[in-house]
Structures are given as C-alpha cells and as structure tokens.
Design a protein around this motif. Structure first.
Motif, mmCIF file in Angstrom:
data_model
loop_
_atom_site.group_PDB
_atom_site.id
_atom_site.type_symbol
_atom_site.label_atom_id
_atom_site.label_comp_id
_atom_site.label_asym_id
_atom_site.label_seq_id
_atom_site.Cartn_x
_atom_site.Cartn_y
_atom_site.Cartn_z
ATOM 1 N N THR A 435 0.501 -0.835 -0.071
ATOM 2 C CA THR A 435 -0.067 -0.107 0.195
ATOM 3 C C THR A 435 1.226 0.920 -0.263
ATOM 4 O O THR A 435 0.726 2.413 -0.673
ATOM 5 C CB THR A 435 -0.967 0.180 1.067
ATOM 6 O OG1 THR A 435 -1.362 -1.153 0.884
ATOM 7 C CG2 THR A 435 -1.657 1.046 1.320
ATOM 8 N N THR A 436 2.202 1.150 0.333
ATOM 9 C CA THR A 436 2.866 2.357 1.362
ATOM 10 C C THR A 436 3.639 2.555 -0.509
ATOM 11 O O THR A 436 3.016 3.477 -1.008
ATOM 12 C CB THR A 436 4.207 2.245 1.560
ATOM 13 O OG1 THR A 436 3.572 1.827 3.041
ATOM 14 C CG2 THR A 436 4.841 3.098 1.908
ATOM 15 N N GLU A 437 4.168 1.217 -0.965
ATOM 16 C CA GLU A 437 4.552 1.438 -2.337
ATOM 17 C C GLU A 437 3.362 1.934 -3.897
ATOM 18 O O GLU A 437 3.604 3.266 -4.056
ATOM 19 C CB GLU A 437 5.242 0.268 -2.759
ATOM 20 C CG GLU A 437 6.397 0.112 -2.292
ATOM 21 C CD GLU A 437 7.040 -1.289 -3.079
ATOM 22 O OE1 GLU A 437 6.197 -1.967 -3.527
ATOM 23 O OE2 GLU A 437 7.754 -2.111 -1.903
ATOM 24 N N GLU A 438 2.032 1.355 -3.997
ATOM 25 C CA GLU A 438 1.573 2.675 -4.110
ATOM 26 C C GLU A 438 0.611 4.002 -4.127
ATOM 27 O O GLU A 438 0.574 4.749 -4.892
ATOM 28 C CB GLU A 438 -0.080 1.390 -4.084
ATOM 29 C CG GLU A 438 -0.716 1.884 -4.967
ATOM 30 C CD GLU A 438 -2.976 0.597 -4.903
ATOM 31 O OE1 GLU A 438 -3.818 1.784 -5.497
ATOM 32 O OE2 GLU A 438 -1.956 0.111 -4.234
ATOM 33 N N THR A 439 1.036 4.125 -2.666
ATOM 34 C CA THR A 439 0.441 5.056 -2.068
ATOM 35 C C THR A 439 1.721 6.224 -2.849
ATOM 36 O O THR A 439 1.598 7.535 -3.270
ATOM 37 C CB THR A 439 0.472 5.531 -0.980
ATOM 38 O OG1 THR A 439 -0.628 4.980 -0.265
ATOM 39 C CG2 THR A 439 0.468 7.016 -0.027
ATOM 40 N N VAL A 440 3.653 5.870 -2.433
ATOM 41 C CA VAL A 440 4.061 6.704 -2.621
ATOM 42 C C VAL A 440 4.302 6.921 -4.356
ATOM 43 O O VAL A 440 4.548 8.035 -4.929
ATOM 44 C CB VAL A 440 5.117 6.219 -2.422
ATOM 45 C CG1 VAL A 440 6.134 6.562 -3.154
ATOM 46 C CG2 VAL A 440 5.835 6.206 -0.875
ATOM 47 N N ALA A 441 3.415 5.854 -5.148
ATOM 48 C CA ALA A 441 3.642 5.795 -6.539
ATOM 49 C C ALA A 441 2.480 7.028 -7.325
ATOM 50 O O ALA A 441 2.889 8.218 -7.826
ATOM 51 C CB ALA A 441 3.857 4.336 -7.149
ATOM 52 N N ARG A 442 1.341 6.933 -6.364
ATOM 53 C CA ARG A 442 0.336 8.238 -6.580
ATOM 54 C C ARG A 442 0.764 9.031 -6.477
ATOM 55 O O ARG A 442 0.660 10.505 -6.607
ATOM 56 C CB ARG A 442 -0.993 7.137 -5.545
ATOM 57 C CG ARG A 442 -1.095 6.353 -6.256
ATOM 58 C CD ARG A 442 -2.455 6.088 -5.729
ATOM 59 N NE ARG A 442 -3.788 4.641 -6.217
ATOM 60 C CZ ARG A 442 -4.468 3.904 -5.809
ATOM 61 N NH1 ARG A 442 -5.175 4.842 -5.206
ATOM 62 N NH2 ARG A 442 -5.101 2.976 -6.286
ATOM 63 N N VAL A 443 1.661 9.369 -5.173
ATOM 64 C CA VAL A 443 1.670 10.962 -4.601
ATOM 65 C C VAL A 443 3.019 11.198 -5.312
ATOM 66 O O VAL A 443 3.535 12.728 -5.938
ATOM 67 C CB VAL A 443 2.720 10.072 -2.915
ATOM 68 C CG1 VAL A 443 3.299 12.223 -3.023
ATOM 69 C CG2 VAL A 443 1.888 9.930 -2.552
ATOM 70 N N ASP A 444 3.956 10.635 -6.790
ATOM 71 C CA ASP A 444 4.814 10.787 -7.364
ATOM 72 C C ASP A 444 3.353 10.777 -7.943
ATOM 73 O O ASP A 444 4.056 12.320 -8.957
ATOM 74 C CB ASP A 444 5.865 9.986 -7.660
ATOM 75 C CG ASP A 444 7.123 9.437 -6.464
ATOM 76 O OD1 ASP A 444 7.140 10.522 -5.676
ATOM 77 O OD2 ASP A 444 7.140 8.079 -6.321
#
Length: 546
Positions: A435-444
């Motif tokens: 989820t964190t990686e997905e969030t980071v990708a979305r944040v990016d």
C-alpha cells in the motif's frame, strides 16, 4: 632713327586697312574742310602750330616720359600697354613723333588719315574710349604747362621790346618807369600804365593764347577723328550684331515653327484633358465625401472597440490575479505533497524495519521450535527412563517427564500461535509495504501532475500578463486609431474641399490652355515678323560706348 620715322610703323598696322576705314567714316576733303571751318581752324592756326614746332621738339622727350609715367601708374592703362607689341621705350618714341606731328603737319587728308589710323590702333588694343579721350587731358597738362612758359616769355620779350623802344624814343629810363606807373609827380604816373605799354602786354598775351587755341583746335580735330574710329567700330559691331540677330531670328523661326505647331496641337489636347480632369476631380470629390461619411461610421465603431478593449483589459487583469492565486495554491499543494511523500518514505522504512524484525522473530521461533522438539524428545526419554527406574525415582522422573512434555506441548502451542501471529504480521507488513509503495507511486504521479499544473498555471499567468499588456496596447492603439480616423475624416473633408478647388483650377487650366493656344498662334506670327524687311530695330550708338 628720328621719332617721326618710327611713327606709324607698329606691328598692328598689318591688321588695318586705313583707306577702307576713312571711307567708312566719310573722312574726305569736304568733310575735313567742314570740320575745320566749324571749329575755326584756318591757315593762321597752321602757321602758329608751325611756330610751336621747335618748342614741341625740345620738350617731346620729357612730355613722353611724363605721359607714360602717368599711364603706367594705373592698372587699367598699364594692361593696355602690356598688350601692345611695342615695349615702353618704343611707345615713348612713337609718342614723341605724335607730338611733333601735331605742329609739323600739312593738316590735309593724309594727316587726318594718319589720325584715324592711330585711333583705330588704340581700339584694336581694346583701349576703352574713356581712356583714349582721357589721355588728351594729360596732354593739356603736359603741353600747356610748357606753352605757358612760352607765353610768359613772350610777354617778357614784348615788355623788353617796348621798353627799348621807349628808351630810344624818349632818351631816358625815367620815362619808362613813369609809363609803368612806378614814378611819382608826373601826369603819366597819375594815369597808371601807359596805353602803349598795356597794348604791348595784351598783344603778347593774346598772341600766346592764340597759340594755345590753335593747339587746342588741332587736338580737337584729332580727337574727333579718333572718336569716329571708335564709333565706326561700334557701328560695325552693331551691324554684325543686327545681322546675327536677323540670322538668329530666321533660325528661330525655322526652328520653332514645328515645335509651335506641336505646342498648338498639344495645347488643344491639354485643354481636353483638363476638362476630363475636371470631371474626374468632381467624381473624386463625391467619392471623398462618401468616404468621409463612411470613416465617421468607422470612427464610431473604433470607439466602441476601444470601449470593449477597456473591458477586456479589466477582465484580463482579473484573470491574471486569479492565475497568480492559483499558482500560489499549487505551490502550497506541492509543498504538502512533498511532506506526504516524505512521511510515506518514513512508513516504508518502518515497514522494512518491521519485516526485518519479523525475520528475526522467525529465527527465534525456529530456535524455540527446535528447543520444543528437543524438550519433547527429552520428555520421551525421561518417560522411558522412568519406566526403567525404581518405583519412587521412576515416579519422579515420570512427573518431570510429564511436566516437560506438558511444557513442550504448551511451548509448541505458543510457538504455533506466535508463528501464526508473525505470519499475520508479515502479511500485514507486506500489505502495508504494498500500500505504501502504491501510495508513493500515486504521490509521485500527483506531484508530477501538480508540477505540471504549476507550470501550466505559470504559463497561464504569463499569458494573462502578456494578454493584459497586449490589451493595454490594443486599447491605446484603438484610441490612436480612433484619433487617426478622426484626423483622416477631417483630411478627407479638406481633400473634398481641395478637390473642389482642383476642379475649379482644372476649369481655369482648360481656359488658360485655350488662351495658350491663342498666344502660341500670336507667337508664331511674331516670330515670322522677325525676318520681315520692314524691321527697323536699331540700338543707339552711344549705348555701345564705354
């Protein structure tokens, strides 16, 4: 060589036909006789001039020197001398011969023919008439001053002769003194000069003055002939000029006949074109008036555009402010996203640390599980040993074996729960990391979009600023255009008036062109009259003199 022998031998004589000259000026015997009679020159004058020849001979050189000293003193007369083929010494000798000839001539046609030759030679040297006549004034000063001495000497000789006669007649000097009025106590002294003495003096003076008059008369005749040569030259030039003018008139007539005819035709064409110009100008004036009316409408439209441009400029200013605010908000959001991204990075780091801890727990669980297995084995061994031992000891070992087995079972049970929990933690950690990686990708992705939004907003802001500036320029240009249209409209009004004036002028030009045609006809007739035989166009001779 005597001066008389050099007189008339100048280098310019080859250019002169004296006989033709005297014929042209009409200097024949009758003319010479009339001129002598007119000024009173007679045989007595000839005799008196002959008596003056010795005096002239004695003073000729001095008079010639003084004469040329005066001539060379002035630049204008010096220029004439420089043009002469003779040098100054030769000119002086010629001057001496001329002076002597005045008192030693026969005063016939040959004498005056020589006078004419002298005058013509001076004219050939381009000596102005004012200089030639003026030099006679120099003669008067140089000759008469010496003649004055002669007259005074004549008076003295007369007095001395009278005194000698009185002294011989009366036999005493006292009678002479008394006759002069210088004595005292006598009747003659009371009456002043004696009549005979006064008569003698007057006769001597009168005789001297008659000599002067004779000299002036011959110089006057000389001057007349010299002047005739100048007048003859001017008359020749005038005749040549008239002949040239006649030839020129004939040439002009021949040359201008064709152009005048062409001008006559072209004038008619110009008149017709002027009428056409007048018609076109009237049409132009009408068109200009209509254009002026349309420009007034355009001016009103331009003013309306200027008003709309002002409103658009205000709206553009508001858009610029909103775009600026959007850029500021996007900058704030970008800052928040960067903070979220940083926090997400920290969560990911914590998940990684938790995974490492879970791995460590798995290792511990493995070791405990191994311990439980060994404990179980130990309990089994203890149980076996307890059966082998005595009754009490075996019971004790059985209890220990039972407790150890119970502990091992409980440990296995706890380890199974721990393992299940660790697995759940591992699964949760993996889900958190995912989820964190997905969030980071979305944040990016969001950050990139926010940056793109910021860039777009900045472009919008810059575009809005440029639009506002352009609208201001457009508003200013619209105002200027409105003023220009007003000026153009006014100019068109002026042009309309000017066109009316041009139309009027064109009508006048047409009339003038018609008048020009008539004038050209008169010019052609006048040019034709230039060569008619009845032309009596002369120029007074005195206008040709210097």
């Amino acid at each position: 060589m005597q001066p008389q022998e050099t007189f008339g031998r100048g280098g310019l004589n080859g250019f002169l036909d004296v006989d033709d000259l005297v014929d042209r000026i009409g200097l024949d015997e009758d003319e010479i006789a009339w001129r002598k009679e007119f000024i009173g020159f007679d045989e007595e004058d000839e005799q008196r001039l002959s008596s003056l020849e010795p005096m002239v001979q004695d003073n000729a050189e001095a008079i010639a020197d003084d004469f040329y000293e005066n001539v060379l003193h002035y630049e204008q007369t010096r220029a004439i001398v420089d043009r002469s083929p003779k040098d100054v010494d030769a000119l002086k000798r010629t001057q001496q011969a001329y002076l002597v000839s005045l008192a030693s001539g026969e005063y016939d046609r040959e004498f005056f023919k020589n006078r004419a030759r002298i005058g013509k030679l001076h004219e050939i040297l381009d000596m102005p008439l004012k200089q030639y006549v003026g030099q006679y004034g120099v003669y008067y000063d140089l000759i008469l001053s010496r003649l004055n001495d002669r007259v005074q000497q004549q008076v003295i000789d007369a007095v001395e002769e009278w005194a000698a006669e009185r002294e011989a007649d009366d036999g005493g000097l006292g009678r002479v003194v008394g006759a002069l009025g210088l004595g005292g106590g006598t009747e003659e002294a009371d009456d002043g000069l004696e009549d005979s003495f006064e008569t003698a003096v007057r006769e001597a003076i009168d005789d001297g003055m008659m000599d002067v008059l004779s000299l002036l008369r011959i110089i006057n005749l000389d001057m007349q002939v010299a002047t005739d040569t100048y007048v003859d030259s001017y008359a020749q030039r005038l005749e040549e000029s008239i002949e040239r003018r006649k030839r020129l008139a004939q040439e002009v007539e021949n040359d201008v006949q064709g152009p005048i005819a062409e001008l006559h035709e072209s004038s008619e064409v110009v008149a017709k074109r002027a009428e056409a110009i007048s018609e076109h100008t009237e049409s132009q004036a009408t068109g200009i008036t209509r254009a002026a009316s349309e420009l007034n409408d355009v001016s009103a439209a331009v003013q309306e555009v200027a008003s709309v441009a002002d409103e658009v400029s205000e709206e553009s200013d508001r858009t610029e402010r909103l775009a600026a605010e959007g850029v500021d908000a996007a900058d704030d959001a970008l800052d928040e996203l960067e903070a979220i991204e940083n926090a997400t990075d920290r969560v990911a780091d914590a998940a990684d640390a938790l995974a490492e801890r879970t791995d460590e727990i798995d290792e511990i669980v493995d070791r405990l599980d191994d311990l439980a297995e060994r404990t179980t084995v130990l309990a089994a061994n203890a149980k076996i040993e307890s059966t082998r031992s005595d009754a009490d000891g075996g019971e004790t070992m059985g209890v220990i074996a039972s407790e150890v087995r119970s502990f091992a079972e409980q440990t296995k049970s706890d380890l199974a729960e721990i393992e299940a929990t660790v697995e759940a933690v591992r699964e949760d950690a993996a889900a958190t990391v995912e989820t964190t990686e997905e969030t980071v990708a979305r944040v990016d992705a969001g950050t990139n979009r926010v940056r793109e939004t910021v860039d777009s907003l900045e472009e919008i802001h810059e575009s809005a600023r440029e639009t506002a500036s352009g609208m201001e320029d457009m508003a200013a240009a619209a105002d200027q255009q409105a003023r220009g249209v007003e000026v153009t409209a006014q100019t068109l009004d002026d042009l309309s008036e000017s066109a009316d004036t041009v139309a009027s002028a064109a009508e006048s030009a047409a009339a003038a062109s018609q008048q020009q045609t008539a004038s050209l006809r008169e010019v052609r007739e006048s040019v034709a009259r230039l060569t008619e035989d009845g032309t009596d166009e002369t120029v007074p001779v005195y206008e040709q003199l210097d």
